[in-house]
Write a protein that holds these residues in place. Structure first.
Motif, mmCIF file in Angstrom:
data_model
loop_
_atom_site.group_PDB
_atom_site.id
_atom_site.type_symbol
_atom_site.label_atom_id
_atom_site.label_comp_id
_atom_site.label_asym_id
_atom_site.label_seq_id
_atom_site.Cartn_x
_atom_site.Cartn_y
_atom_site.Cartn_z
ATOM 1 N N ILE A 4 6.802 -10.226 -20.851
ATOM 2 C CA ILE A 4 7.963 -9.753 -21.083
ATOM 3 C C ILE A 4 8.400 -9.774 -22.368
ATOM 4 C CG2 ILE A 4 10.436 -9.517 -20.365
ATOM 5 C CD1 ILE A 4 9.427 -10.688 -17.584
ATOM 6 N N LEU B 263 7.422 -6.816 -24.728
ATOM 7 C CA LEU B 263 8.059 -5.526 -24.599
ATOM 8 C C LEU B 263 9.145 -5.280 -25.639
ATOM 9 C CD1 LEU B 263 8.190 -5.581 -20.825
ATOM 10 C CD2 LEU B 263 6.433 -4.396 -22.011
ATOM 11 N N PRO B 264 9.562 -4.111 -25.700
ATOM 12 C CA PRO B 264 10.785 -3.458 -26.650
ATOM 13 C C PRO B 264 11.900 -4.414 -25.984
ATOM 14 C CG PRO B 264 9.588 -1.613 -26.001
ATOM 15 C CD PRO B 264 8.845 -2.728 -25.242
ATOM 16 N N TYR C 227 15.148 -3.606 -25.650
ATOM 17 C CA TYR C 227 15.956 -2.851 -24.581
ATOM 18 C C TYR C 227 15.497 -2.877 -23.296
ATOM 19 C CZ TYR C 227 12.623 0.910 -25.844
ATOM 20 O OH TYR C 227 11.676 1.670 -25.768
ATOM 21 N N ILE C 228 13.891 -3.227 -23.171
ATOM 22 C CA ILE C 228 13.316 -3.296 -21.833
ATOM 23 C C ILE C 228 13.474 -4.991 -21.320
ATOM 24 C CG2 ILE C 228 11.328 -2.897 -20.490
ATOM 25 C CD1 ILE C 228 10.726 -0.409 -22.173
ATOM 26 N N GLN C 229 13.378 -5.795 -22.341
ATOM 27 C CA GLN C 229 13.168 -7.346 -21.873
ATOM 28 C C GLN C 229 14.201 -7.734 -21.006
ATOM 29 O OE1 GLN C 229 13.008 -9.783 -25.540
ATOM 30 N NE2 GLN C 229 11.355 -8.512 -26.168
ATOM 31 N N TRP C 230 15.502 -7.355 -21.405
ATOM 32 C CA TRP C 230 16.611 -8.019 -20.551
ATOM 33 C C TRP C 230 16.598 -7.488 -19.106
ATOM 34 C CZ3 TRP C 230 18.904 -12.486 -21.569
ATOM 35 C CH2 TRP C 230 18.966 -12.688 -22.903
ATOM 36 N N GLY C 231 15.973 -6.350 -18.864
ATOM 37 C CA GLY C 231 15.845 -5.668 -17.533
ATOM 38 C C GLY C 231 15.050 -6.387 -16.830
ATOM 39 N N LEU C 232 14.063 -6.857 -17.358
ATOM 40 C CA LEU C 232 12.823 -7.766 -16.568
ATOM 41 C C LEU C 232 13.160 -9.151 -16.575
ATOM 42 C CD1 LEU C 232 9.543 -5.550 -17.614
ATOM 43 C CD2 LEU C 232 11.086 -5.597 -15.577
ATOM 44 N N TYR C 233 13.737 -9.742 -17.805
ATOM 45 C CA TYR C 233 13.665 -11.085 -18.201
ATOM 46 C C TYR C 233 14.630 -11.639 -17.140
ATOM 47 C CZ TYR C 233 14.464 -15.726 -20.181
ATOM 48 O OH TYR C 233 14.299 -16.843 -20.638
#
Length: 271
Positions: free
Chosen positions: A226, A229-230, A232-238
């Motif tokens: 995770i 990843l960029p 702005y995507i990290q927090w959506g998955l983290y």
């Protein structure tokens, strides 16, 4: 630090190792090649350090609460500690069928200690390794239970207790008879029984260690992926993955504790 994704993953999964290098003497390993040449005489400094640190936190916290405990309305911390102790005590009473003054404290220690070590997984994967790199340490892992050396160390300690109490409670003759005549109570099947029972005995620490390590290591790998990843995507998955670990982290500590109680209960059964 790592330049490619593969190097980044390898870097974050490498322990800080201190050991005897055949050419450089006793060193902190700076490359995977250094680690490979150290062989058996090597120590995972980060695993040992964080394990001891979490153990000290556990002992200090519970001792402080015990000394400050009041008979009146307890504080939040005292409530949490008392609930934990009651929970573990209930599990011991329901699962352990022998008599031993150490099983309760041992179960509590295993549960809380592993829970604290597992909880280090919630820290962002780059923070502590980045700080260590700034201090000149090339490698630094912070989750002791994501290292098989850490989980095998705990499980081998449990295994020693299993063997000790098997001999102490059953006696040497009784323990050897149990190994020789279980599950088939006939002298002609003693070799087959010994093979099955010794194999089953040896798989106990193996299963304890690998179950905990496998779950923690897999979770750590996903956190590292995770992080690649960029932003702005990290927090959506983290965040969802971290929330999922709110269940996984205590569950693995609970399973290790329960299996320890079950194995020691079997060691205390005197037929």
């Amino acid at each position: 630090m790592a330049n490619t994704s593969a190097e980044y993953i390898q870097h974050h999964l490498q322990n800080l190792v201190y050991g005897a290098h055949p050419e450089k003497g006793w060193i902190l390993a700076q490359t995977p090649e250094d680690v490979a040449q150290m062989g058996f005489w090597a120590v995972h400094v980060d695993t040992l350090g964080w394990s001891l640190f979490m153990g000290i936190i556990f002992i200090t916290l519970f001792r402080m609460v015990a000394k400050r405990a009041t008979a009146g309305v307890p504080g939040k911390l005292q409530n949490v500690v008392e609930m934990t102790v009651d929970f573990v005590q209930g599990m011991v009473k329901d699962t352990f069928h022998g008599r031993s003054p150490i099983i309760g404290p041992l179960a509590l220690t295993i549960f809380v200690w592993i829970l604290l070590m597992n909880s280090l997984k919630w820290l962002p994967v780059d923070y502590i390794p980045g700080l260590a790199h700034a201090l000149g340490l090339e490698y630094f892992k912070i989750v002791p239970t994501a290292d098989p050396n850490g989980t095998f160390g705990i499980s081998l300690g449990v295994f020693v207790l299993i063997i000790f109490y098997s001999f102490k409670v059953k006696g040497t003759g009784g323990f050897l008879k149990e190994l020789s005549f279980t599950p088939f109570n006939h002298w002609s099947l003693v070799p087959f029984n010994l093979f099955l029972e010794i194999l089953g005995l040896l798989t106990k620490p193996l299963s304890l260690a690998l179950r905990l390590f496998g779950n923690m290591y897999a979770g750590e790998v996903v956190f590292i992926l995770i992080a690649l990843l960029p932003f702005y995507i990290q927090w959506g998955l983290y965040v969802p993955w971290a929330i999922f670990h709110i269940l996984v982290i205590p569950l693995q500590a609970f399973i290790f504790m329960v299996l320890t109680i079950v194995y020691l209960s079997a060691a205390h059964e005197d037929h």
